[in-house]
Design an enzyme around this catalytic site. Structure first.
Site, mmCIF file in Angstrom:
data_model
loop_
_atom_site.group_PDB
_atom_site.id
_atom_site.type_symbol
_atom_site.label_atom_id
_atom_site.label_comp_id
_atom_site.label_asym_id
_atom_site.label_seq_id
_atom_site.Cartn_x
_atom_site.Cartn_y
_atom_site.Cartn_z
ATOM 1 N N ALA A 65 0.918 -1.319 0.069
ATOM 2 C CA ALA A 65 0.075 0.044 0.015
ATOM 3 C C ALA A 65 0.897 1.209 -0.185
ATOM 4 O O ALA A 65 1.982 1.049 0.535
ATOM 5 C CB ALA A 65 -0.752 -0.203 1.348
ATOM 6 N N GLY A 109 0.859 -5.243 0.945
ATOM 7 C CA GLY A 109 -0.231 -5.275 0.153
ATOM 8 C C GLY A 109 0.248 -5.722 -1.247
ATOM 9 O O GLY A 109 -0.741 -6.570 -1.942
ATOM 10 N N GLU A 112 -0.007 -9.595 -1.077
ATOM 11 C CA GLU A 112 -1.366 -9.868 -0.678
ATOM 12 C C GLU A 112 -2.065 -9.955 -1.890
ATOM 13 O O GLU A 112 -2.969 -10.630 -2.082
ATOM 14 C CB GLU A 112 -1.969 -8.727 0.424
ATOM 15 C CG GLU A 112 -1.475 -9.067 1.909
ATOM 16 C CD GLU A 112 -2.038 -7.930 2.696
ATOM 17 O OE1 GLU A 112 -1.670 -6.687 2.541
ATOM 18 O OE2 GLU A 112 -2.402 -8.158 3.927
ATOM 19 N N GLU A 132 4.323 -4.932 7.394
ATOM 20 C CA GLU A 132 3.544 -3.824 7.990
ATOM 21 C C GLU A 132 3.966 -3.681 9.660
ATOM 22 O O GLU A 132 3.702 -2.358 9.866
ATOM 23 C CB GLU A 132 2.156 -4.417 7.935
ATOM 24 C CG GLU A 132 1.632 -4.265 6.525
ATOM 25 C CD GLU A 132 1.645 -5.545 5.870
ATOM 26 O OE1 GLU A 132 2.483 -6.494 5.947
ATOM 27 O OE2 GLU A 132 0.921 -5.758 4.623
HETATM 28 N N1 CAA Z 1 4.651 3.268 -0.186
HETATM 29 C C1 CAA Z 1 4.969 4.529 -0.737
HETATM 30 N N2 CAA Z 1 6.478 4.882 -1.458
HETATM 31 C C2 CAA Z 1 6.960 3.785 -1.334
HETATM 32 C C3 CAA Z 1 6.644 2.531 -0.721
HETATM 33 C C4 CAA Z 1 5.388 2.363 -0.246
HETATM 34 N N3 CAA Z 1 4.779 1.295 0.245
HETATM 35 N N4 CAA Z 1 7.714 1.536 -0.984
HETATM 36 C C5 CAA Z 1 8.728 2.311 -1.461
HETATM 37 N N5 CAA Z 1 8.115 3.504 -1.740
HETATM 38 C C6 CAA Z 1 9.158 4.473 -2.496
HETATM 39 C C7 CAA Z 1 10.085 5.270 -1.640
HETATM 40 O O1 CAA Z 1 9.495 5.994 -0.548
HETATM 41 C C8 CAA Z 1 10.944 5.791 -2.464
HETATM 42 O O2 CAA Z 1 10.461 6.827 -2.929
HETATM 43 P P1 CAA Z 1 11.300 8.378 -2.908
HETATM 44 O O3 CAA Z 1 12.586 7.949 -3.870
HETATM 45 O O4 CAA Z 1 10.592 9.414 -3.420
HETATM 46 O O5 CAA Z 1 12.148 8.491 -1.614
HETATM 47 C C9 CAA Z 1 10.998 4.719 -3.486
HETATM 48 O O6 CAA Z 1 9.764 4.112 -3.463
HETATM 49 C C10 CAA Z 1 12.224 3.929 -3.588
HETATM 50 O O7 CAA Z 1 12.097 3.155 -2.276
HETATM 51 P P2 CAA Z 1 13.487 3.020 -1.394
HETATM 52 O O8 CAA Z 1 14.359 4.054 -1.770
HETATM 53 O O9 CAA Z 1 13.129 2.936 -0.172
HETATM 54 O O10 CAA Z 1 14.048 1.819 -2.033
HETATM 55 P P3 CAA Z 1 15.023 0.677 -1.510
HETATM 56 O O11 CAA Z 1 15.495 -0.097 -2.676
HETATM 57 O O12 CAA Z 1 15.853 1.336 -0.650
HETATM 58 O O13 CAA Z 1 14.116 -0.195 -0.459
HETATM 59 C C11 CAA Z 1 12.128 -1.354 0.054
HETATM 60 C C12 CAA Z 1 13.229 -0.962 -0.946
HETATM 61 C C13 CAA Z 1 12.558 -2.216 1.102
HETATM 62 C C14 CAA Z 1 10.929 -2.093 -0.672
HETATM 63 C C15 CAA Z 1 11.883 -0.067 0.841
HETATM 64 O O14 CAA Z 1 11.071 0.860 -0.198
HETATM 65 C C16 CAA Z 1 10.277 -0.339 1.674
HETATM 66 O O15 CAA Z 1 10.538 -0.978 2.806
HETATM 67 N N6 CAA Z 1 9.113 0.065 1.355
HETATM 68 C C17 CAA Z 1 8.039 -0.289 2.158
HETATM 69 C C18 CAA Z 1 7.598 -1.544 2.196
HETATM 70 C C19 CAA Z 1 6.331 -1.770 3.263
HETATM 71 O O16 CAA Z 1 6.448 -1.342 4.342
HETATM 72 N N7 CAA Z 1 5.184 -2.364 2.723
HETATM 73 C C20 CAA Z 1 4.267 -2.301 3.406
HETATM 74 C C21 CAA Z 1 3.193 -1.130 3.240
HETATM 75 S S1 CAA Z 1 1.736 -1.129 4.372
HETATM 76 C C22 CAA Z 1 0.769 -2.244 3.485
HETATM 77 O O17 CAA Z 1 0.740 -2.723 2.497
HETATM 78 C C23 CAA Z 1 -0.655 -2.448 4.280
HETATM 79 C C24 CAA Z 1 -1.522 -3.403 3.815
HETATM 80 O O18 CAA Z 1 -1.352 -4.721 4.008
HETATM 81 C C25 CAA Z 1 -2.834 -3.040 3.370
#
Ligand code: CAA
Length: 258
Positions: A65, A109, A112, A132
């Site tokens: 998400a 997500g 999922e 999450e």
């Molecule tokens: N939402 C919004 N933006 C996201 C994102 C997310 N889930 N995941 C990555 N991005 C964005 C980052 O903010 C970044 O944007 P900027 O360049 O503008 O800063 C860009 O994508 C690249 O990401 P990273 O610089 O972080 O890339 P990385 O290679 O260093 O790391 C990663 C990759 C490990 C996937 C890391 O981005 C990360 O941990 N992302 C979040 C993953 C997460 O927590 N997902 C769960 C979301 S909550 C959910 O899904 C709820 C549900 O079940 C309904």
């Protein structure tokens, strides 16, 4: 129809939807979710399309998400708004077969969404996880239920409580994905799987998918009865007659979905 966050194409009888927000690792924004749903709707209505592939891009299948969009939302907005929940319902009840190409990260997500699809092909470098917990929430798109059914309680708990991620091979060993291929071959492999399914009887494919999905919801005895009813029902289809006669006549069947 043109979309901003997904690319849509038809390749023979296969509909292909490519998630296309590489700058955000295909995070599921409201816009992307609504475009994905509308692309799925279009393929559902299109009689030429017999199977659908949902693919990520080089950087990610989907990192979940969109946290930036979600960060300041209230509980009431979550309950009342559209946001991403309709997507999992849509994919979970989709009548045509679906194949996911897990090109890279499938997180939160994103995993999922992947687990709501029928068959998953992963790239060797894919990472699958439910992170999450790191942002103070829990999976909200079925992760606690589907992941636990797929990999068992201990592994699911570890993944959901501590953000332990699975590599592609481990995900295959656990039965979460069905094939692992080199990254550059991932999308093509998913299309091949979908194209093979698209040669079969759409009626039999639809009922087979229903029967397998019921295995997650029914006890064995009810599930076996359900399967038997669908089996009987297929003898009313032209495709079943065509398939059996083609076998006896030593030719390829021509399934019409009737
Ligand atoms: N939402 C919004 N933006 C996201 C994102 C997310 N889930 N995941 C990555 N991005 C964005 C980052 O903010 C970044 O944007 P900027 O360049 O503008 O800063 C860009 O994508 C690249 O990401 P990273 O610089 O972080 O890339 P990385 O290679 O260093 O790391 C990663 C990759 C490990 C996937 C890391 O981005 C990360 O941990 N992302 C979040 C993953 C997460 O927590 N997902 C769960 C979301 S909550 C959910 O899904 C709820 C549900 O079940 C309904």
């Amino acid at each position: 129809m043109s979309y901003e966050t997904v690319l849509v194409a038809k390749e023979g009888r296969v509909g292909v939807i490519t998630l296309n927000r590489p700058q955000a690792l295909n995070a599921l924004s409201t816009k992307m979710v609504s475009e994905l749903i509308s692309a799925l709707d279009a393929f559902e209505k299109d009689e030429e399309v017999r199977a659908v592939v949902i693919a990520g891009n080089d950087r990610a299948f989907s990192a979940g998400a969109d946290i930036k969009e979600m960060a300041d939302m209230t509980a009431v907005q979550m309950v009342m708004g559209e946001h991403f929940f309709p997507l999992w319902d849509k994919v979970g009840h989709y009548p045509k077969p679906t194949v996911g190409a897990i090109t890279s990260f499938a997180l939160g997500g994103g995993l999922e969404l992947a687990m709501s699809l029928d068959i998953l092909v992963a790239s060797e470098t894919a990472q699958l996880g439910q992170p999450e917990i790191n942002i103070g929430v829990i999976p909200g798109g079925g992760g606690t239920q589907r992941l636990t059914r797929a990999v068992g309680k201990s592994k699911a708990m570890e993944m959901i409580l501590s953000d332990r991620r699975l590599g592609a091979e481990e995900a295959k060993t656990l039965g979460l994905v069905s094939r692992v291929v080199p990254k550059e071959a991932c999308v093509e492999e998913a299309k091949k799987v979908a194209a093979e399914i698209a040669t079969k009887s759409p009626v039999a494919v639809k009922l087979a998918k229903m029967a397998v999905n019921k295995a997650f919801e029914m006890g064995l005895s009810d599930g076996l009865d359900f399967e038997r009813e669908l089996f009987y029902m297929l003898f009313a289809s032209e495709d079943a007659k065509e398939g059996m006669h083609a076998f006896m006549e030593k030719r390829k069947p021509d399934f019409k979905g009737k």
